[in-house]
Design an enzyme around this catalytic site. Structure first.
Site, mmCIF file in Angstrom:
data_model
loop_
_atom_site.group_PDB
_atom_site.id
_atom_site.type_symbol
_atom_site.label_atom_id
_atom_site.label_comp_id
_atom_site.label_asym_id
_atom_site.label_seq_id
_atom_site.Cartn_x
_atom_site.Cartn_y
_atom_site.Cartn_z
ATOM 1 C CG LEU A 101 -2.064 -0.915 1.353
ATOM 2 C CD1 LEU A 101 -2.758 -0.753 2.706
ATOM 3 C CD2 LEU A 101 -3.049 -0.644 0.220
ATOM 4 C CG ASP A 102 0.361 4.324 -2.835
ATOM 5 O OD1 ASP A 102 1.114 3.475 -3.335
ATOM 6 O OD2 ASP A 102 -0.521 4.923 -3.475
ATOM 7 C CE LYS A 103 6.013 8.403 4.750
ATOM 8 N NZ LYS A 103 7.142 9.324 4.600
ATOM 9 C CE LYS A 188 -2.707 7.597 -3.494
ATOM 10 N NZ LYS A 188 -1.512 7.407 -2.700
#
Ligand code: URA
Length: 234
Positions: A101-103, A188
């Site tokens: 998962l992204d930060k 995104k």
């Protein structure tokens, strides 16, 4: 396998600590004290340390509710990682996140030391679905929903697999997205094609297994055998 190796994995200690425990008579195999670290044992044997059963756990599978601000990696020189959050409980295991998962994203991250399992569930042909709750900076449109269903073509011309998107709120800014593949920054980038920005992204489920609601951000628990099997599609 050798008794000292078995015990080191089962008791989460070093090989030399395990040998020491065996030589000092603290370990029994099938009811009889065994002082030979080289003794061959298997999962079928009953191994006890200080009178307590020590079944060997071949691999661990952890469900973490990732908080924002933590990176999906095993280690990082500067940033706190998802594995840093659980490592204290598994000092001898080589854990890594099976999927990222992204930060800034939150929610279900699966952490394991089972490379074969991770490879299988991440393989493109397996299509283990992942479910996300996404907050947009603009309402979901029919164009977006139709594009997701047909397969979004990213700016770099890559066509993605069809994905589902459904509104969860009346203003259509909170939506649920189900993906069947894992491309870097996928959600995104998918919304970016339509000029929409993602304000928040939370992974709710992997395969048929939902993130346990009892886990606050940063908390984790081991998956049950049934949950591991469900994610693996068994
Ligand atoms: N898609 C993204 O853009 N970010 C994530 O963290 C997961 C899916």
């Amino acid at each position: 396998m050798r008794l000292d190796k078995y015990l080191a994995e089962a008791a989460q200690c070093t090989r030399s600590e395990s040998r020491e425990a065996i030589r000092s008579g603290r370990v029994s195999v099938n009811g009889a004290v065994c002082k030979r670290p080289e003794q061959q044992v298997s999962e079928m044997d009953s191994i006890q340390l200080d009178g307590k059963s020590r079944p060997r756990q071949a691999f661990v599978y952890i469900m973490l509710n990732k908080p924002a601000g933590v990176v999906s990696a095993s280690s990082d020189r500067r940033e706190r990682t998802v594995v840093d959050l659980v490592r204290g409980a598994y000092p001898r295991r080589e854990l890594f996140p099976a999927g990222r998962l992204d930060k800034t994203s939150t929610g279900f991250v699966l952490i394991t030391d089972d490379g074969g399992f991770a490879h299988d569930i991440l393989a493109p042909k397996r299509h283990v679905p992942k479910t996300y709750r996404v907050t947009l900076d603009t309402p979901l449109t029919d164009e977006m929903a139709e594009g997701f269903a047909a397969g979004v073509v990213l700016m770099d011309k890559v066509r993605l697999a069809p994905a589902e998107v459904t509104p969860l709120s009346e203003d259509k800014r909170t939506v649920r997205v189900v993906l069947h593949q894992g491309v870097y920054h996928q959600i995104k980038r998918m919304f970016g094609v339509y000029g929409a920005g993602v304000d928040a992204l939370h992974r709710e489920a992997i395969g048929g297994v939902a993130l346990d609601e009892a886990l606050a951000p940063g908390q984790w628990r081991e998956l049950t055998a049934a949950e591991v099997a469900a994610i693996a599609g068994e």
